[in-house]
Write an enzyme that holds these catalytic residues in place. Sequence first.
Site, short mmCIF file in Angstrom:
data_model
loop_
_atom_site.label_atom_id
_atom_site.label_comp_id
_atom_site.label_asym_id
_atom_site.label_seq_id
_atom_site.Cartn_x
_atom_site.Cartn_y
_atom_site.Cartn_z
N ARG A 89 22.89 4.04 54.50
CA ARG A 89 23.00 2.58 54.50
C ARG A 89 22.23 1.93 53.36
O ARG A 89 22.62 0.89 52.85
CB ARG A 89 22.53 2.04 55.84
CG ARG A 89 23.48 2.47 56.95
CD ARG A 89 23.21 1.70 58.18
NE ARG A 89 24.11 2.05 59.23
CZ ARG A 89 24.03 1.56 60.45
NH1 ARG A 89 23.08 0.70 60.74
NH2 ARG A 89 24.87 1.92 61.38
N ASP B 92 21.93 -14.06 65.40
CA ASP B 92 21.77 -12.65 65.05
C ASP B 92 20.73 -12.60 63.94
O ASP B 92 20.47 -13.61 63.27
CB ASP B 92 23.10 -12.06 64.56
CG ASP B 92 23.14 -10.53 64.66
OD1 ASP B 92 23.77 -10.01 65.59
OD2 ASP B 92 22.52 -9.86 63.80
C1 LIG Z 1 25.56 -3.54 68.52
S1 LIG Z 1 25.54 -5.24 68.07
C2 LIG Z 1 25.96 -6.01 69.63
C3 LIG Z 1 26.88 -7.20 69.45
C4 LIG Z 1 27.33 -7.87 70.76
N1 LIG Z 1 26.21 -8.41 71.49
C5 LIG Z 1 28.11 -6.91 71.62
O1 LIG Z 1 27.60 -6.47 72.66
O2 LIG Z 1 29.24 -6.57 71.26
C6 LIG Z 1 23.76 -5.55 67.97
C7 LIG Z 1 23.42 -6.75 67.10
O3 LIG Z 1 22.01 -7.03 67.25
C8 LIG Z 1 21.52 -7.49 66.00
N2 LIG Z 1 20.05 -7.33 65.96
C9 LIG Z 1 19.33 -6.22 65.71
N3 LIG Z 1 18.01 -6.49 65.76
C10 LIG Z 1 17.89 -7.79 66.06
C11 LIG Z 1 16.79 -8.67 66.25
N4 LIG Z 1 15.53 -8.25 66.15
N5 LIG Z 1 17.05 -9.98 66.51
C12 LIG Z 1 18.33 -10.42 66.61
N6 LIG Z 1 19.42 -9.64 66.46
C13 LIG Z 1 19.20 -8.35 66.19
C14 LIG Z 1 22.27 -6.65 64.98
O4 LIG Z 1 22.28 -7.27 63.71
C15 LIG Z 1 23.66 -6.52 65.61
O5 LIG Z 1 24.55 -7.48 65.10
#
Ligand SMILES: C[S@@+](CC[C@H](N)C(=O)[O-])C[C@H]1O[C@@H](n2cnc3c(N)ncnc32)[C@H](O)[C@@H]1O
Length: 281
Positions: free
Chosen positions: A40, A152
Site C-alpha cells: 500500500r 471517516d
Molecule cells: C472496512 S470499512 C467499513 C465501512 C462500513 N462501515 C461498512 O461496514 O461497510 C472501515 C472504515 O473505517 C475507517 N477508519 C479506520 N480507522 C479510523 C479511525 N480511526 N477513525 C475513523 N474512521 C476510521 C477506514 O478508513 C474505512 O473506511
Amino acid sequence: MEAHGIDRLSQRDFHRLADFIHGYCGIKMPPAKKTMVEGRLRRRLRATGVNTLAEYCRYVFDQGGLEHERVGLIDAVTTNKTDFFREPEHFHYLLEKALPELLTTHRVSFRSPLKFWSAASSIGAEPYTLAMLLSEISRANPDLHYSILATDICTEVLHSAKLGIFPDDMMAPVPMDLRRRYVMRSKRDASRVRMVPELRRAICFGRLNLMETPYGVDRDMDVIFCRNILIYFDKETQRKVLDQLCLHLRRGGYLFLGHSETLAGAGLPLQPVATSIFRRL
Ligand SMILES: C[S@@+](CC[C@H](N)C(=O)[O-])C[C@H]1O[C@@H](n2cnc3c(N)ncnc32)[C@H](O)[C@@H]1O
C-alpha cells in the site's frame, strides 16, 4: 532493503510505521501485515518523490515529512471494504423495530430531526443505503425529518463518497425499485452509476478520526452505525471508542456494530437488543 529486486521495509521501519499508525488511528499492525503495508505504501513513493520504502520512512520519520504525509499515509493503509445493504438484517431491524420505536418516543419535526451517524462510512455505501431507506419512508410519511452524518478518517473515500459515484456491480444488493428511483446511469460509461442529487444532498460528509476526542459532532444522535472498524482496533481502543460513541447517542438511541464485533468489556450503558445492535440506556 531490497530482496530479489522487490523493495521491502526493514523491521525497524515497519515498527516505526506500525507504532505511528496504531497511535494515530488505532489500527493494529501486527507483523503479518508487513507485506500489505509495503504494497500500500508503494503508491505513496511517487507522491512524495522518493524511490524506495527506506527513503520514504527516512522522509517521514527523520526529515520532518510526517506533517505533510500523515493524511496520505493513513489514506493508504486504511481498509475501506464496504457494500450497499451490508449485513441486511441491520436494515431490516432498523425499519421494523428501531424506527417505529424512535418515532413514538421522539417528537420529530423540521427543527428536531432524527439524527443518523455512519461513523466509519468509507466510500458511502452505508450512508447511501440509509438515505435510500429513509427517503422511501418519508415519501409515505412527509413528517419524517432526518439528518445523516457520514464520517471517516480517510480523505480519499470521503471525496469519492461525496461524488456518489460507484461501480455498477456494487448495485447488485440494491432492490430494483430503489435503483430506479435513486441511481442514475451514465450513457458514456456503463460501468459506473451515480446516486441522484437529492440523495447526495441528504448526507453531510466530514473527516473524523475516532481516536481524536472529543468528537466534534452532536451528542443526541438517534442511530449510530459504527460497523466493521472496531475489529481493526485492540480491546483498549475499542473500549475508548465505544465510551465516546455512548456520549453521542441519546437515551433510547441505537448503536449498530459489525456482526463480528462485540462490546469490549462490561459496564457500558448499552443493552443488547439483537445481534450486534444495542440500545443506549
Ligand atoms: C472496512 S470499512 C467499513 C465501512 C462500513 N462501515 C461498512 O461496514 O461497510 C472501515 C472504515 O473505517 C475507517 N477508519 C479506520 N480507522 C479510523 C479511525 N480511526 N477513525 C475513523 N474512521 C476510521 C477506514 O478508513 C474505512 O473506511
